[in-house]
Design a protein around this motif. Structure first.
Motif, PDB file in Angstrom:
ATOM      1  N   ILE A 255      -9.837  -6.445   1.832  1.00 31.69           N
ATOM      2  CA  ILE A 255      -9.539  -5.051   2.142  1.00 31.69           C
ATOM      3  C   ILE A 255      -9.750  -4.778   3.628  1.00 31.69           C
ATOM      4  O   ILE A 255      -8.949  -4.072   4.266  1.00 31.69           O
ATOM      5  N   GLU A 256     -10.805  -5.353   4.197  1.00 30.39           N
ATOM      6  CA  GLU A 256     -11.067  -5.148   5.616  1.00 30.39           C
ATOM      7  C   GLU A 256      -9.982  -5.788   6.476  1.00 30.39           C
ATOM      8  O   GLU A 256      -9.536  -5.206   7.469  1.00 30.39           O
ATOM      9  N   SER A 257      -9.522  -6.974   6.100  1.00 29.87           N
ATOM     10  CA  SER A 257      -8.447  -7.637   6.838  1.00 29.87           C
ATOM     11  C   SER A 257      -7.161  -6.818   6.766  1.00 29.87           C
ATOM     12  O   SER A 257      -6.449  -6.656   7.768  1.00 29.87           O
ATOM     13  N   ILE A 258      -6.867  -6.287   5.587  1.00 30.52           N
ATOM     14  CA  ILE A 258      -5.674  -5.454   5.410  1.00 30.52           C
ATOM     15  C   ILE A 258      -5.803  -4.159   6.220  1.00 30.52           C
ATOM     16  O   ILE A 258      -4.841  -3.689   6.842  1.00 30.52           O
ATOM     17  N   ARG A 259      -7.023  -3.600   6.233  1.00 33.98           N
ATOM     18  CA  ARG A 259      -7.241  -2.356   6.992  1.00 33.98           C
ATOM     19  C   ARG A 259      -6.969  -2.564   8.476  1.00 33.98           C
ATOM     20  O   ARG A 259      -6.364  -1.715   9.130  1.00 33.98           O
ATOM     21  N   ARG A 260      -7.404  -3.701   9.024  1.00 32.70           N
ATOM     22  CA  ARG A 260      -7.162  -3.984  10.445  1.00 32.70           C
ATOM     23  C   ARG A 260      -5.666  -4.120  10.728  1.00 32.70           C
ATOM     24  O   ARG A 260      -5.165  -3.631  11.748  1.00 32.70           O
TER      25      ARG A 260
ATOM     26  N   ILE B 184       5.453  -2.183   9.382  1.00 30.27           N
ATOM     27  CA  ILE B 184       5.054  -2.508   8.005  1.00 30.27           C
ATOM     28  C   ILE B 184       3.886  -1.600   7.635  1.00 30.27           C
ATOM     29  O   ILE B 184       2.844  -1.625   8.292  1.00 30.27           O
ATOM     30  N   SER B 185       4.071  -0.795   6.630  1.00 29.90           N
ATOM     31  CA  SER B 185       2.976   0.081   6.190  1.00 29.90           C
ATOM     32  C   SER B 185       2.278  -0.536   4.988  1.00 29.90           C
ATOM     33  O   SER B 185       2.913  -1.193   4.151  1.00 29.90           O
ATOM     34  N   VAL B 186       0.958  -0.352   4.923  1.00 23.04           N
ATOM     35  CA  VAL B 186       0.155  -0.825   3.795  1.00 23.04           C
ATOM     36  C   VAL B 186      -0.803   0.293   3.404  1.00 23.04           C
ATOM     37  O   VAL B 186      -1.565   0.783   4.239  1.00 23.04           O
ATOM     38  N   ASN B 187      -0.770   0.688   2.143  1.00 23.28           N
ATOM     39  CA  ASN B 187      -1.691   1.703   1.638  1.00 23.28           C
ATOM     40  C   ASN B 187      -2.248   1.276   0.292  1.00 23.28           C
ATOM     41  O   ASN B 187      -1.495   0.803  -0.579  1.00 23.28           O
ATOM     42  N   MET B 188      -3.571   1.419   0.116  1.00 21.86           N
ATOM     43  CA  MET B 188      -4.177   1.039  -1.159  1.00 21.86           C
ATOM     44  C   MET B 188      -3.783   2.037  -2.242  1.00 21.86           C
ATOM     45  O   MET B 188      -3.855   3.248  -2.045  1.00 21.86           O
ATOM     46  N   ALA B 189      -3.358   1.501  -3.366  1.00 17.48           N
ATOM     47  CA  ALA B 189      -2.942   2.338  -4.490  1.00 17.48           C
ATOM     48  C   ALA B 189      -4.005   2.424  -5.581  1.00 17.48           C
ATOM     49  O   ALA B 189      -4.124   3.434  -6.261  1.00 17.48           O
ATOM     50  N   PHE B 190      -4.786   1.334  -5.763  1.00 16.36           N
ATOM     51  CA  PHE B 190      -5.867   1.396  -6.749  1.00 16.36           C
ATOM     52  C   PHE B 190      -6.914   0.342  -6.445  1.00 16.36           C
ATOM     53  O   PHE B 190      -6.665  -0.641  -5.750  1.00 16.36           O
ATOM     54  N   LEU B 191      -8.117   0.568  -6.983  1.00 17.51           N
ATOM     55  CA  LEU B 191      -9.229  -0.385  -6.896  1.00 17.51           C
ATOM     56  C   LEU B 191      -9.849  -0.459  -8.279  1.00 17.51           C
ATOM     57  O   LEU B 191     -10.210   0.571  -8.857  1.00 17.51           O
ATOM     58  N   LYS B 192      -9.938  -1.684  -8.810  1.00 17.09           N
ATOM     59  CA  LYS B 192     -10.392  -1.852 -10.184  1.00 17.09           C
ATOM     60  C   LYS B 192     -11.508  -2.897 -10.237  1.00 17.09           C
ATOM     61  O   LYS B 192     -11.313  -4.052  -9.859  1.00 17.09           O
ATOM     62  N   ALA B 193     -12.679  -2.478 -10.684  1.00 19.96           N
ATOM     63  CA  ALA B 193     -13.817  -3.408 -10.811  1.00 19.96           C
ATOM     64  C   ALA B 193     -14.896  -2.731 -11.639  1.00 19.96           C
ATOM     65  O   ALA B 193     -14.852  -1.533 -11.893  1.00 19.96           O
TER      66      ALA B 193
END
Length: 460
Positions: A254-259, A279-288
């Protein structure tokens, strides 16, 4: 030889009609632009009726929207057909036949479905089509994109009233399920024999509102890649520090993607690229986590964790480079990670069937683009710089076939509110958009390349 005794009768009748013809000319009744104009309130009322039909996913009322569209087509004598390439997913096709059916036709595409709404977050019910004191029409779909579908129809209504007759046939398609990918709507239409027989030469589809006075024109769009990254690790006590736990590994990704996201966003903020060019990247869900009757078990580190990301890839990007980044940096196997591209079958190519970037030429080399710009200016509009659409539309299914497809929604001085709370469109802006489409449809339906008597599809 005619009877000499009757030879002056036609002239006698014309002499009797001359005063009446002179009166018509004086009043301007022979001028098509002087034909009685419909009260704008009726136009707005029809728009409200369409907006009030609840076609929100996941349970759109397609029967009601289809009945409404077909009734509007009948009111202006357009041919209509309804096809269900997938059961329960109607594609409504309307046709205004041209005088020369050998000429490639015009397709005006729109989708009938809309995204869901959180009713409690709206000032007015999203399917009330409420008009406030400033003339703003509040409704889900007022911008995305029931406005455009009805503006097509209203523009044709005006053109028919003026006596205009198209040389090219004009088709209108009202398709389902665009908001969930278009696979059961526009994609099925584009693949069908029905579409082949339409002999389409150019497609108009949706664009975006413009907060400025310039209309926005889109010649391509970003392709959706929906990515799911999964991490695994040994479960353990919540108090113990583990190497390579599932959540720890996922956080590194997640940190690598955020950068990466920040680096792309910085290009937009610096004015070096437009939103549709990165290129846009946005988190859609987090499951754990391990569920419990009261929430989650707090003293147990989970053995699995997953995160979903909505990635949008412009046609100018290198997809192989992005996939390599995902495999080596965002979800490396060395960290017990796996990834799935297209969890929801959404990994759309940035290339057409010939291996070329999915782009429509936005310059004078493309006569349809030049005609569009000229028609908008003729109707009093100003035009901004050509853009790549930052999200995805049904236009991609037609570009895949090699057809020119242009995204355009005639809304200026309007905040961008698609998928947002309190989506609205001002009624004056809606009416102005009808005039814009009237100019465009007239230009497109009249177009014959200079020096060409008979034109093939490849020759436009």
């Amino acid at each position: 030889m005619e009877n000499a005794g009757n030879s002056d009768r036609p002239n006698h009748h014309w002499r009797r009609l001359l005063p009446l013809l002179s009166l018509f000319l004086l009043l301007g009744l022979t001028n098509s632009s002087s034909l009685p104009q419909e009260d704008p309130s009726s136009t707005i009322t029809r728009f409200q009726e369409y907006l009030q039909i609840n076609t929100a996913q996941p349970n759109p009322d397609y029967k009601k929207s289809t009945d409404f569209i077909v009734s509007q087509a009948k009111s202006i004598s357009l041919e209509s057909q309804t096809h269900e390439f997938v059961e329960g997913k109607p594609v409504v096709l309307l046709k205004w036949p041209g005088s020369d059916p050998s000429l490639p036709s015009i397709l005006l595409n729109s989708h009938t479905d809309v995204v869901p709404s959180e009713h409690s977050k709206w000032n007015h019910h999203p399917f009330s089509a409420h008009i406030d004191g400033q003339g703003n029409i509040y409704a889900r779909g007022s911008q995305d994109m029931k406005c455009v579908g009805l503006q097509y129809l209203e523009a044709i209504r005006k053109l028919k009233s003026s006596g205009f007759e198209p040389k090219r046939s004009v088709y209108l398609s009202f398709v389902p399920d665009e908001e969930i990918g278009g696979h059961t709507g526009a994609e099925k239409l584009a693949e069908s024999d029905v579409f082949k027989n339409m002999n389409v030469g150019v497609v108009l589809d949706e664009g975006l509102a413009s907060p400025t006075e310039n209309y926005r024109l889109f010649f391509g769009e970003r392709s959706p890649w929906w990515l799911v990254i999964k991490a695994t690790g040994a479960p353990g006590h919540g108090a113990k520090l583990y190497d390579n736990s599932a959540l720890e590994n996922l956080f590194k990704s997640i940190e690598s993607i955020r950068r990466f996201r920040a680096s792309q966003f910085d290009l937009i903020k610096a004015g070096l690229k437009a939103e549709g060019e990165v290129i846009s990247v946005n988190m859609a869900f987090l499951k754990a986590g391990t569920p419990s009757p009261t929430g989650f078990v707090m003293n147990l580190q989970p053995s699995e964790a997953a995160a979903g990301f909505d990635i949008r890839v412009p046609p100018s990007a290198d997809p192989q480079s992005l996939e390599k980044r995902i495999a080596e940096e965002w979800a490396p196997a060395s960290r017990n990670m796996t990834f799935e591209l297209g969890q929801f079958k959404q990994k759309v190519s940035v290339y057409d069937d010939s291996g070329r970037p999915l782009l429509t030429a936005p310059d004078s080399s493309n006569p349809w683009w030049a005609l569009l710009e000229e028609a908008i200016r003729k109707a009093g509009g100003k035009i901004g710089k050509p853009e790549i659409f930052p999200a995805s539309t049904d236009a991609r299914y037609f570009r895949l076939l090699g057809l020119p497809a242009i995204g355009f929604s005639p809304m200026v001085n309007t905040p961008i509110l698609l998928h947002d709370h309190n989506e609205f469109l001002n009624q004056a802006e809606y009416l102005k958009g009808i005039d814009i489409y009237e100019s465009i449809i007239k230009a497109y339906a009249s177009y014959i390349p200079q020096g060409r008597a008979n034109v093939s599809k490849d020759e436009l």
